[in-house]
Motif scaffolding. Structure first.
Motif, short mmCIF file in Angstrom:
data_model
loop_
_atom_site.label_atom_id
_atom_site.label_comp_id
_atom_site.label_asym_id
_atom_site.label_seq_id
_atom_site.Cartn_x
_atom_site.Cartn_y
_atom_site.Cartn_z
N UNK A 89 0.84 -1.21 0.00
CA UNK A 89 0.00 0.00 0.00
C UNK A 89 0.87 1.26 0.00
N UNK A 90 1.88 1.30 0.87
CA UNK A 90 2.76 2.47 0.94
C UNK A 90 3.53 2.64 -0.37
N UNK A 91 4.01 1.54 -0.93
CA UNK A 91 4.75 1.62 -2.19
C UNK A 91 3.88 2.19 -3.30
N UNK A 92 2.63 1.72 -3.36
CA UNK A 92 1.71 2.22 -4.39
C UNK A 92 1.40 3.69 -4.16
N UNK A 93 1.13 4.07 -2.90
CA UNK A 93 0.83 5.47 -2.61
C UNK A 93 1.97 6.40 -2.93
N UNK A 94 3.20 6.00 -2.59
CA UNK A 94 4.36 6.82 -2.91
C UNK A 94 4.56 6.95 -4.41
N UNK A 95 4.29 5.87 -5.14
CA UNK A 95 4.45 5.91 -6.59
C UNK A 95 3.46 6.88 -7.23
N UNK A 96 2.22 6.90 -6.72
CA UNK A 96 1.22 7.82 -7.24
C UNK A 96 1.63 9.27 -6.98
N UNK A 97 2.16 9.53 -5.77
CA UNK A 97 2.59 10.89 -5.43
C UNK A 97 3.75 11.33 -6.31
N UNK A 98 4.70 10.44 -6.57
CA UNK A 98 5.81 10.78 -7.46
C UNK A 98 5.29 11.16 -8.83
N UNK A 99 4.28 10.45 -9.31
CA UNK A 99 3.77 10.70 -10.66
C UNK A 99 3.14 12.08 -10.78
N UNK A 100 2.39 12.51 -9.77
CA UNK A 100 1.60 13.74 -9.90
C UNK A 100 2.09 14.88 -9.02
N UNK A 101 3.30 14.77 -8.48
CA UNK A 101 3.83 15.83 -7.62
C UNK A 101 3.97 17.13 -8.41
N UNK A 102 3.39 18.24 -7.92
CA UNK A 102 3.50 19.52 -8.65
C UNK A 102 4.87 20.18 -8.48
N UNK A 103 5.58 19.86 -7.40
CA UNK A 103 6.89 20.45 -7.14
C UNK A 103 7.86 19.34 -6.75
N UNK A 104 9.15 19.61 -6.92
CA UNK A 104 10.17 18.59 -6.71
C UNK A 104 10.21 18.06 -5.26
N UNK A 105 10.06 18.91 -4.23
CA UNK A 105 10.07 18.35 -2.86
C UNK A 105 9.01 17.26 -2.64
N UNK A 106 7.88 17.35 -3.32
CA UNK A 106 6.87 16.30 -3.18
C UNK A 106 7.28 15.02 -3.89
#
Length: 501
Positions: A89-106
């Motif tokens: 679950x965490x791996x999938x959630x982190x992958x989704x955030x990486x895909x749609x992060x509006x800024x580099x820190x995210x």
């Protein structure tokens, strides 16, 4: 060993354990390999330097280094299947955030959340030790092989998808969506084991380890920018080192430690941990500099191959397949020449591959050939070492000892990432009046320093590997050559790579 009641009541659940774990490692590898050829595009998309983009991999490894031992301890208390689901679950959630992060820190935050993907392998190893002890070592070799196949497939498809689609968020979301869909399969098809609810969790140890690693990483990251004698460098480095020493001292005094030092001593795996740590430095640390070198335009910076993300993915994926081949062949190689000599030979192949890059080859075939050497060597090394660790670990501490091994690898990778980021940021091309706001471009010397250090460390790893001692594989090979009267290992017997004679 008594079968778990759930598996006995519903044999269909237990029947799917091995295929589910093997395909999970395939998807884990796809997630990890997918982002590698996209590093140059990520740097361009968020307008950050090569040194900064290398932190995407580094903070993920840092997260893994902290989360893996914590999750395997939680698995001992609450059950390995539950923690495996949480890791997915965490791996999938982190992958989704990486895909749609509006800024580099995210993006970096997504990499942190994604870090527990590394906990999947030790949790799977412990589940196999519990539910399939007679096949554990043999299946573990397949897990490692499928992981590297996934890395290769992810790198190839990720790079080609970027060339074809051209939209970074969409391309990065594709593997994340697959992992999200896989969550219910892990939940329903992996049999549930009962944890020990009386076991306490070493939260202080986890916090101390996190402080130690963050302090060391932050100090290394600040060094090139502020100078290595500045307070912002010396203070976090000192704090991190003190916390790390305190962590290991404290772990010998708590009833249920995050890292069971006593179990490690009893399992006699210190040489395996050292080799895994040193070899992982090149395995993880070499990804960013190799991709940046491969995609660098020689007409503008004076080095590199000028390759696209798609071509970088194909080359990286092809070499990763050689790593998978090395993992699949590792048992046969170990049986023929001995486990310690197989590991030592693999380390020397890594040293030759990364060491050859110091010459800064400008030919695609030469770079690919060097990548083949290091990739195949990595496959052999990391195909043999897990068997040594699992075989020597007591069944009651299999998850903890396996977690320590994987944590050691990820710490090596995280330190390598910090080292790479520091060198790439410190050794840069002179702007010569160019746009001062443009991201700094690493000089060729930065890459050469990195590759030379990695090569030397793997030579040291080869020497340490010779102290692993003889194994049951060595004894099996000797008995086979002794003739029909000698004891022979059954084809269905577990692979006991690590047990000493």
């Amino acid at each position: 060993m008594t079968q778990h009641p759930l598996a006995a009541a519903d044999p269909r659940v237990g029947r799917f354990l091995v295929p589910v774990l093997i395909t999970l490692e395939l998807f884990s590898g796809i997630i990890q390999g997918w982002i590698v050829p996209l590093l140059g595009d990520i740097a361009g998309h968020y307008a950050v330097s090569g040194g900064a983009v290398s932190w995407v991999l580094t903070v993920g490894l840092l997260s893994s280094a902290v989360s893996v031992p914590l999750m395997v301890v939680l698995a001992d208390r609450f059950g390995r299947q539950r923690l495996l689901v949480i890791a997915v679950v965490l791996s999938a959630g982190g992958s989704v955030l990486i895909a749609f992060a509006p800024v580099f820190p995210l993006v970096l935050l997504g990499a942190v959340i994604q870090g527990p993907v590394a906990a999947c392998l030790p949790l799977e190893m412990a589940l196999l030790k519990h539910f399939r002890p007679e096949r554990a070592n043999r299946v573990i070799g397949s897990l490692v092989g499928m992981l590297t196949i996934g890395v290769a497939l992810g790198a190839v498809v990720g790079g080609l998808a970027m060339d074809a689609i051209g939209n970074l968020p969409v391309v990065q979301f594709l593997p994340a969506a697959v992992l999200v869909l896989y969550i219910p399969l892990v939940w329903s098809l992996v049999p549930r084991d009962q944890g020990d609810v009386t076991r306490s969790v070493d939260w202080i140890g986890a916090t101390t380890l996190g402080i130690a690693l963050i302090g060391i990483m932050y100090g290394l990251s600040e060094g090139p920018a502020t100078g290595w004698t500045g307070v912002s460098v010396v203070l976090p480095l000192a704090l991190g080192i003190v916390a790390l020493v305190g962590f290991f001292i404290a772990e010998t005094r708590v009833p249920t430690p995050l890292v069971d030092i006593g179990a490690l001593k009893g399992a006699r795996i210190l040489p395996a941990l050292v080799v895994g740590f040193l070899a992982a430095i090149a395995l993880f640390g070499n990804q960013t500099p190799t991709v940046l070198y491969f995609t660098a335009d020689p007409a503008s910076v004076g080095y590199g191959l000028g390759g696209s993300a798609g071509l970088a993915g194909v080359v990286y994926g092809a070499t990763a397949l050689l790593s998978s081949l090395g993992a699949f062949l590792s048992y046969g190689i170990a049986k023929r020449i001995g486990a310690r000599f197989a590991v030592a030979a693999g380390c020397l192949l890594i040293a030759a591959g990364v060491g050859g890059m110091v010459l800064a080859p400008s030919d695609l075939a030469a770079v690919a050939a060097l990548g083949v050497l290091s990739a195949f060597g990595s496959g052999v090394v990391f195909g043999v070492l897990p068997g040594i660790v699992v075989e020597r670990a007591p069944e009651t501490d299999a998850a903890s000892v396996s977690g320590v091994y994987n944590t050691t690898r990820t710490i090596g990778g995280a330190l390598a990432g910090a080292f790479v980021a520091s060198v790439l940021a410190a050794v840069v091309l002179s702007t010569g009046g160019a746009d001062a706001a443009a991201p700094a471009v690493p000089a060729l010397g930065a890459f050469q320093i990195i590759w030379a250090v990695f090569a030397v460390l793997n030579v040291v790893a080869a020497l340490v590997a010779l102290t692993l001692g003889r194994s049951d594989v060595d004894a099996s090979a000797s008995s086979s050559s002794a003739g029909p009267s000698a004891d022979r290992t059954s084809p269905d017997a577990p692979l006991t790579i690590g047990a000493t004679s």
